[in-house]
Design a protein around this motif. Structure first.
Motif, PDB file in Angstrom:
ATOM      1  N   PHE A 174       0.811  -1.219   0.000  1.00 36.11           N
ATOM      2  CA  PHE A 174       0.000   0.000   0.000  1.00 36.11           C
ATOM      3  C   PHE A 174       0.844   1.269   0.000  1.00 36.11           C
ATOM      4  O   PHE A 174       0.310   2.365   0.172  1.00 36.11           O
ATOM      5  CB  PHE A 174      -0.936   0.006   1.213  1.00 36.11           C
ATOM      6  N   TRP A 175       2.143   1.127  -0.219  1.00 32.61           N
ATOM      7  CA  TRP A 175       3.002   2.312  -0.203  1.00 32.61           C
ATOM      8  C   TRP A 175       2.528   3.377  -1.196  1.00 32.61           C
ATOM      9  O   TRP A 175       2.498   4.569  -0.869  1.00 32.61           O
ATOM     10  CB  TRP A 175       4.450   1.927  -0.505  1.00 32.61           C
ATOM     11  N   ASN A 176       2.149   2.951  -2.382  1.00 31.48           N
ATOM     12  CA  ASN A 176       1.781   3.932  -3.431  1.00 31.48           C
ATOM     13  C   ASN A 176       0.359   4.460  -3.261  1.00 31.48           C
ATOM     14  O   ASN A 176      -0.094   5.270  -4.070  1.00 31.48           O
ATOM     15  CB  ASN A 176       1.949   3.326  -4.825  1.00 31.48           C
ATOM     16  N   ARG A 177      -0.321   4.029  -2.179  1.00 31.76           N
ATOM     17  CA  ARG A 177      -1.678   4.526  -1.940  1.00 31.76           C
ATOM     18  C   ARG A 177      -1.776   5.342  -0.654  1.00 31.76           C
ATOM     19  O   ARG A 177      -2.857   5.828  -0.300  1.00 31.76           O
ATOM     20  CB  ARG A 177      -2.664   3.351  -1.910  1.00 31.76           C
ATOM     21  N   LEU A 178      -0.651   5.494   0.030  1.00 33.24           N
ATOM     22  CA  LEU A 178      -0.669   6.254   1.287  1.00 33.24           C
ATOM     23  C   LEU A 178      -1.097   7.708   1.072  1.00 33.24           C
ATOM     24  O   LEU A 178      -1.768   8.298   1.926  1.00 33.24           O
ATOM     25  CB  LEU A 178       0.712   6.219   1.953  1.00 33.24           C
ATOM     26  N   SER A 179      -0.711   8.273  -0.043  1.00 36.08           N
ATOM     27  CA  SER A 179      -1.034   9.680  -0.306  1.00 36.08           C
ATOM     28  C   SER A 179      -2.540   9.915  -0.434  1.00 36.08           C
ATOM     29  O   SER A 179      -2.997  11.056  -0.368  1.00 36.08           O
ATOM     30  CB  SER A 179      -0.333  10.155  -1.583  1.00 36.08           C
ATOM     31  N   LYS A 180      -3.309   8.842  -0.604  1.00 38.13           N
ATOM     32  CA  LYS A 180      -4.763   8.956  -0.740  1.00 38.13           C
ATOM     33  C   LYS A 180      -5.481   8.874   0.605  1.00 38.13           C
ATOM     34  O   LYS A 180      -6.695   9.052   0.677  1.00 38.13           O
ATOM     35  CB  LYS A 180      -5.295   7.839  -1.644  1.00 38.13           C
ATOM     36  N   VAL A 181      -4.727   8.580   1.674  1.00 37.85           N
ATOM     37  CA  VAL A 181      -5.327   8.462   3.013  1.00 37.85           C
ATOM     38  C   VAL A 181      -5.412   9.859   3.624  1.00 37.85           C
ATOM     39  O   VAL A 181      -4.429  10.382   4.150  1.00 37.85           O
ATOM     40  CB  VAL A 181      -4.515   7.513   3.918  1.00 37.85           C
ATOM     41  N   ASN A 182      -6.588  10.459   3.560  1.00 39.26           N
ATOM     42  CA  ASN A 182      -6.735  11.850   3.986  1.00 39.26           C
ATOM     43  C   ASN A 182      -7.245  12.009   5.409  1.00 39.26           C
ATOM     44  O   ASN A 182      -7.260  13.116   5.933  1.00 39.26           O
ATOM     45  CB  ASN A 182      -7.681  12.583   3.024  1.00 39.26           C
ATOM     46  N   VAL A 183      -7.663  10.914   6.037  1.00 36.81           N
ATOM     47  CA  VAL A 183      -8.169  11.045   7.411  1.00 36.81           C
ATOM     48  C   VAL A 183      -7.007  11.333   8.360  1.00 36.81           C
ATOM     49  O   VAL A 183      -5.862  10.953   8.082  1.00 36.81           O
ATOM     50  CB  VAL A 183      -8.906   9.770   7.863  1.00 36.81           C
ATOM     51  N   PRO A 184      -7.279  12.011   9.475  1.00 33.25           N
ATOM     52  CA  PRO A 184      -6.217  12.229  10.466  1.00 33.25           C
ATOM     53  C   PRO A 184      -5.628  10.896  10.912  1.00 33.25           C
ATOM     54  O   PRO A 184      -6.353   9.992  11.327  1.00 33.25           O
ATOM     55  CB  PRO A 184      -6.941  12.925  11.615  1.00 33.25           C
ATOM     56  N   THR A 185      -4.304  10.786  10.800  1.00 31.34           N
ATOM     57  CA  THR A 185      -3.619   9.520  11.064  1.00 31.34           C
ATOM     58  C   THR A 185      -2.518   9.718  12.087  1.00 31.34           C
ATOM     59  O   THR A 185      -1.755  10.687  12.017  1.00 31.34           O
ATOM     60  CB  THR A 185      -3.015   8.954   9.761  1.00 31.34           C
ATOM     61  N   LEU A 186      -2.439   8.787  13.038  1.00 33.31           N
ATOM     62  CA  LEU A 186      -1.380   8.798  14.044  1.00 33.31           C
ATOM     63  C   LEU A 186      -0.563   7.521  13.910  1.00 33.31           C
ATOM     64  O   LEU A 186      -1.113   6.414  13.918  1.00 33.31           O
ATOM     65  CB  LEU A 186      -1.982   8.875  15.453  1.00 33.31           C
ATOM     66  N   LEU A 187       0.745   7.673  13.775  1.00 32.70           N
ATOM     67  CA  LEU A 187       1.666   6.541  13.733  1.00 32.70           C
ATOM     68  C   LEU A 187       2.381   6.454  15.074  1.00 32.70           C
ATOM     69  O   LEU A 187       2.979   7.430  15.532  1.00 32.70           O
ATOM     70  CB  LEU A 187       2.688   6.729  12.610  1.00 32.70           C
ATOM     71  N   LEU A 188       2.339   5.285  15.687  1.00 36.13           N
ATOM     72  CA  LEU A 188       2.992   5.064  16.973  1.00 36.13           C
ATOM     73  C   LEU A 188       4.052   3.985  16.836  1.00 36.13           C
ATOM     74  O   LEU A 188       3.816   2.941  16.227  1.00 36.13           O
ATOM     75  CB  LEU A 188       1.966   4.622  18.031  1.00 36.13           C
ATOM     76  N   CYS A 189       5.215   4.243  17.405  1.00 34.13           N
ATOM     77  CA  CYS A 189       6.249   3.213  17.485  1.00 34.13           C
ATOM     78  C   CYS A 189       6.971   3.355  18.821  1.00 34.13           C
ATOM     79  O   CYS A 189       6.990   4.425  19.419  1.00 34.13           O
ATOM     80  CB  CYS A 189       7.237   3.320  16.320  1.00 34.13           C
TER      81      CYS A 189
END
Length: 270
Positions: free
Chosen positions: A201-216
């Motif tokens: 899904f790397w080439n589709r990440l730019s289409k994810v417009n909802v507020p997103t939080l990445l945790l590591c």
């Protein structure tokens, strides 16, 4: 409760009456992953799902039934069953990959997206082929030697080394949760929705417009690198590196994790 979703009996539990928060556990997990957070997230309607092949949800014989697109379609039906138009979605590791797939395939269903120690898959077919071979070997090992032997191996992977710092009682709870899975479900989960099998899904990440939080977790260098790179592609994203935690932040820093999630949803409501 168990509900039939596209021919599969899914185990789903709901708690609370607020805004819906869909919770997706990792590989070898179950709804039990999220039970410790019930006191922290009382303001939400929590929807806990045993992902296909896990917990009390069915484990079909056909690995193709576990494919990421079909699992995402199952989530769509689960929300429909409960008359939920959309939800905040939180996924850990494998559950994070499924949460991302759901946000990409059903964007109208996701209010905010929280991905803990997750990835969009592998970039190249070569990487995917190599991973599928490893996952198939692991699936065969689970079927041959059983869940107990597999869990012993799984919990001693370097990825989970930081969990050795946890109290023995907590480590035992995690082990018991893993042992409550079955060999067919875990093996076919690897075959059907493993990191190698899922679409990239790397080439589709730019289409994810909802507020997103990445945790590591700061000790999980691999997934922090992945999160840093994902952040470059996601248009409405922030990232938090949690101190003194490895892959399973929700286990290793429970209170901090609970507060981060609540604050993000409160701040980024759409």
């Amino acid at each position: 409760m168990n509900i039939f979703v596209n021919g599969v009996s899914y185990h789903v539990e709901r708690y609370g009456d607020g805004e819906p928060l869909l919770l997706l556990h990792g590989f070898t997990g179950s709804v039990e992953t999220w039970k410790p957070f019930l006191p922290y997230w009382r303001d939400y309607q929590l929807v806990l799902v045993d992902i296909i092949g896990h917990g009390l949800t069915d484990s079909p014989n056909d690995p193709a039934r576990y494919e990421m697109e079909k699992a995402a379609a199952d989530l769509d039906e689960i929300l429909r069953y409960f008359h939920l138009q959309d939800a905040h979605v939180l996924g850990y590791s494998m559950g994070g990959r499924l949460a991302l797939a759901f946000a990409i395939l059903y964007p109208h269903r996701v209010r905010t997206l929280i991905l803990e120690s997750s990835s969009p898959g592998l970039k190249t077919m070569q990487e995917r082929r190599e991973r599928m071979k490893r996952d198939e070997a692991l699936a065969e090992e689970i079927e041959q030697y059983g869940v107990t032997a597999f869990v012993e191996k799984w919990e001693n992977m370097p990825l989970f080394a930081s969990q050795k710092r946890l109290p023995l009682s907590v480590q035992q709870q995690i082990r018991n949760q893993r042992l409550n899975n079955n060999a067919l479900g875990l093996a076919n989960s690897l075959r059907g929705m493993g990191t190698g099998r899922q679409p990239s899904f790397w080439n589709r990440l730019s289409k994810v417009n909802v507020p997103t939080l990445l945790l590591c977790g700061e000790w999980d260098q691999k997934f922090c690198r992945i999160a840093e790179e994902m952040k470059e592609y996601l248009p409405n994203c922030e990232m938090i590196k949690v101190p003194e935690a490895g892959h399973a932040i929700h286990v290793e820093q429970r209170e901090i994790f609970a507060k981060i999630v609540s604050r993000f949803i409160t701040r980024r409501r759409v």
